[in-house]
Scaffold this motif. Sequence first.
Motif, PDB file in Angstrom:
ATOM      1  N   PHE A 138       0.816  -1.207   0.000  1.00 39.51           N
ATOM      2  CA  PHE A 138       0.000   0.000   0.000  1.00 39.51           C
ATOM      3  C   PHE A 138       0.856   1.266   0.000  1.00 39.51           C
ATOM      4  CE2 PHE A 138      -1.908   3.541   2.247  1.00 39.51           C
ATOM      5  CZ  PHE A 138      -2.943   3.829   1.380  1.00 39.51           C
ATOM      6  N   VAL A 139       1.830   1.363   0.902  1.00 44.96           N
ATOM      7  CA  VAL A 139       2.621   2.600   0.966  1.00 44.96           C
ATOM      8  C   VAL A 139       3.442   2.789  -0.310  1.00 44.96           C
ATOM      9  CG1 VAL A 139       2.651   2.871   3.473  1.00 44.96           C
ATOM     10  CG2 VAL A 139       4.493   1.610   2.367  1.00 44.96           C
ATOM     11  N   GLU A 140       3.869   1.685  -0.920  1.00 51.63           N
ATOM     12  CA  GLU A 140       4.586   1.814  -2.197  1.00 51.63           C
ATOM     13  C   GLU A 140       3.641   2.338  -3.269  1.00 51.63           C
ATOM     14  OE1 GLU A 140       6.105   1.177  -6.125  1.00 51.63           O
ATOM     15  OE2 GLU A 140       4.318   0.196  -5.331  1.00 51.63           O
ATOM     16  N   GLN A 141       2.420   1.835  -3.318  1.00 50.49           N
ATOM     17  CA  GLN A 141       1.461   2.293  -4.323  1.00 50.49           C
ATOM     18  C   GLN A 141       1.042   3.735  -4.078  1.00 50.49           C
ATOM     19  OE1 GLN A 141       0.152   0.887  -7.318  1.00 50.49           O
ATOM     20  NE2 GLN A 141       2.044  -0.223  -6.898  1.00 50.49           N
ATOM     21  N   LEU A 142       0.964   4.132  -2.823  1.00 47.23           N
ATOM     22  CA  LEU A 142       0.653   5.523  -2.507  1.00 47.23           C
ATOM     23  C   LEU A 142       1.788   6.436  -2.986  1.00 47.23           C
ATOM     24  CD1 LEU A 142      -1.469   7.353  -1.230  1.00 47.23           C
ATOM     25  CD2 LEU A 142      -0.276   7.066   0.956  1.00 47.23           C
ATOM     26  N   TYR A 143       3.022   6.013  -2.734  1.00 50.50           N
ATOM     27  CA  TYR A 143       4.179   6.774  -3.235  1.00 50.50           C
ATOM     28  C   TYR A 143       4.155   6.840  -4.763  1.00 50.50           C
ATOM     29  CZ  TYR A 143       8.919   7.942  -4.587  1.00 50.50           C
ATOM     30  OH  TYR A 143      10.002   8.526  -5.191  1.00 50.50           O
ATOM     31  N   ARG A 144       3.896   5.710  -5.399  1.00 47.48           N
ATOM     32  CA  ARG A 144       3.835   5.652  -6.864  1.00 47.48           C
ATOM     33  C   ARG A 144       2.752   6.605  -7.372  1.00 47.48           C
ATOM     34  NH1 ARG A 144       5.706   1.992 -10.582  1.00 47.48           N
ATOM     35  NH2 ARG A 144       6.477   0.699  -8.872  1.00 47.48           N
ATOM     36  N   ALA A 145       1.609   6.629  -6.692  1.00 43.30           N
ATOM     37  CA  ALA A 145       0.513   7.514  -7.104  1.00 43.30           C
ATOM     38  C   ALA A 145       0.957   8.973  -7.099  1.00 43.30           C
ATOM     39  CB  ALA A 145      -0.695   7.322  -6.179  1.00 43.30           C
ATOM     40  N   GLY A 151       4.208  13.759 -12.275  1.00 42.24           N
ATOM     41  CA  GLY A 151       4.896  13.538 -13.550  1.00 42.24           C
ATOM     42  C   GLY A 151       6.353  13.133 -13.368  1.00 42.24           C
ATOM     43  N   GLU A 152       6.684  12.530 -12.253  1.00 42.13           N
ATOM     44  CA  GLU A 152       8.057  12.103 -11.983  1.00 42.13           C
ATOM     45  C   GLU A 152       8.327  10.723 -12.580  1.00 42.13           C
ATOM     46  OE1 GLU A 152       8.271  14.819  -7.959  1.00 42.13           O
ATOM     47  OE2 GLU A 152       8.443  12.663  -7.746  1.00 42.13           O
ATOM     48  N   PRO A 153       9.572  10.397 -12.824  1.00 43.22           N
ATOM     49  CA  PRO A 153       9.913   9.201 -13.603  1.00 43.22           C
ATOM     50  C   PRO A 153       9.885   7.855 -12.856  1.00 43.22           C
ATOM     51  CG  PRO A 153      11.908  10.367 -13.032  1.00 43.22           C
ATOM     52  CD  PRO A 153      10.772  11.216 -12.544  1.00 43.22           C
ATOM     53  N   TYR A 154       9.348   7.779 -11.671  1.00 48.31           N
ATOM     54  CA  TYR A 154       9.349   6.514 -10.909  1.00 48.31           C
ATOM     55  C   TYR A 154       8.519   5.437 -11.608  1.00 48.31           C
ATOM     56  CZ  TYR A 154       8.649   3.374  -6.885  1.00 48.31           C
ATOM     57  OH  TYR A 154       8.595   2.286  -6.053  1.00 48.31           O
ATOM     58  N   HIS A 155       7.362   5.803 -12.116  1.00 49.52           N
ATOM     59  CA  HIS A 155       6.425   4.847 -12.723  1.00 49.52           C
ATOM     60  C   HIS A 155       6.648   4.785 -14.231  1.00 49.52           C
ATOM     61  CE1 HIS A 155       2.718   2.590 -13.284  1.00 49.52           C
ATOM     62  NE2 HIS A 155       2.374   3.444 -14.225  1.00 49.52           N
ATOM     63  N   HIS A 156       6.636   3.571 -14.785  1.00 45.82           N
ATOM     64  CA  HIS A 156       6.785   3.364 -16.229  1.00 45.82           C
ATOM     65  C   HIS A 156       5.564   2.620 -16.749  1.00 45.82           C
ATOM     66  CE1 HIS A 156      10.968   4.518 -15.706  1.00 45.82           C
ATOM     67  NE2 HIS A 156      11.044   3.620 -14.738  1.00 45.82           N
ATOM     68  N   GLU A 157       5.012   3.089 -17.852  1.00 51.35           N
ATOM     69  CA  GLU A 157       3.904   2.365 -18.476  1.00 51.35           C
ATOM     70  C   GLU A 157       4.279   1.938 -19.857  1.00 51.35           C
ATOM     71  OE1 GLU A 157      -0.352   2.965 -17.962  1.00 51.35           O
ATOM     72  OE2 GLU A 157       0.239   4.641 -16.681  1.00 51.35           O
TER      73      GLU A 157
END
Length: 157
Positions: A138-145, A151-157
């Motif tokens: 959960f806390v990782e997904q909250l950070y990812r959100a 618009g930061e580069p942590y998440h890749h789609e």
Amino acid sequence: MKITFLTVGKTEDAYLKEGIDKYVKRLKHYTKLELAEIPELKNTKALSPEQQKAKEAELILKKITPLDFVILMDEKGMEFTSSQFAAYINKKEVTTSANLIFIIGGPYGFDTSVYKRANDKISLSRMTFSHQMVRLFFVEQLYRAYTIMKGEPYHHE
């Protein structure tokens, strides 16, 4: 807006605590996040699962105000992609003046009284995970959100 992450019981495994701490520290740059724990019930062998859920519900409901927006982490809840979850959090920040309270219940889930009080339910997966692992996820997904919203580069789609 403040986000509270309310859990029943402590996170005991050191590697999970370390991961949770890592993301909680990162989240401080984006939002005010509070971790709150309700102690696990003691001497539960004599209690049925329904009795345990009822006792946990009393403790959970004491931590919630009438103005809070309550979201249960529940296997029957809404499922999101990470981008959809970011949009959900963003919408809550814009439309809700209340504090968001995300709750992970005890080993048997939630009592009916907690379901009645909840505003939403979210599922992280159709799979079953330990309650301790769900905390890290959960806390990782909250950070990812938040990184998606910024618009930061942590998440890749």
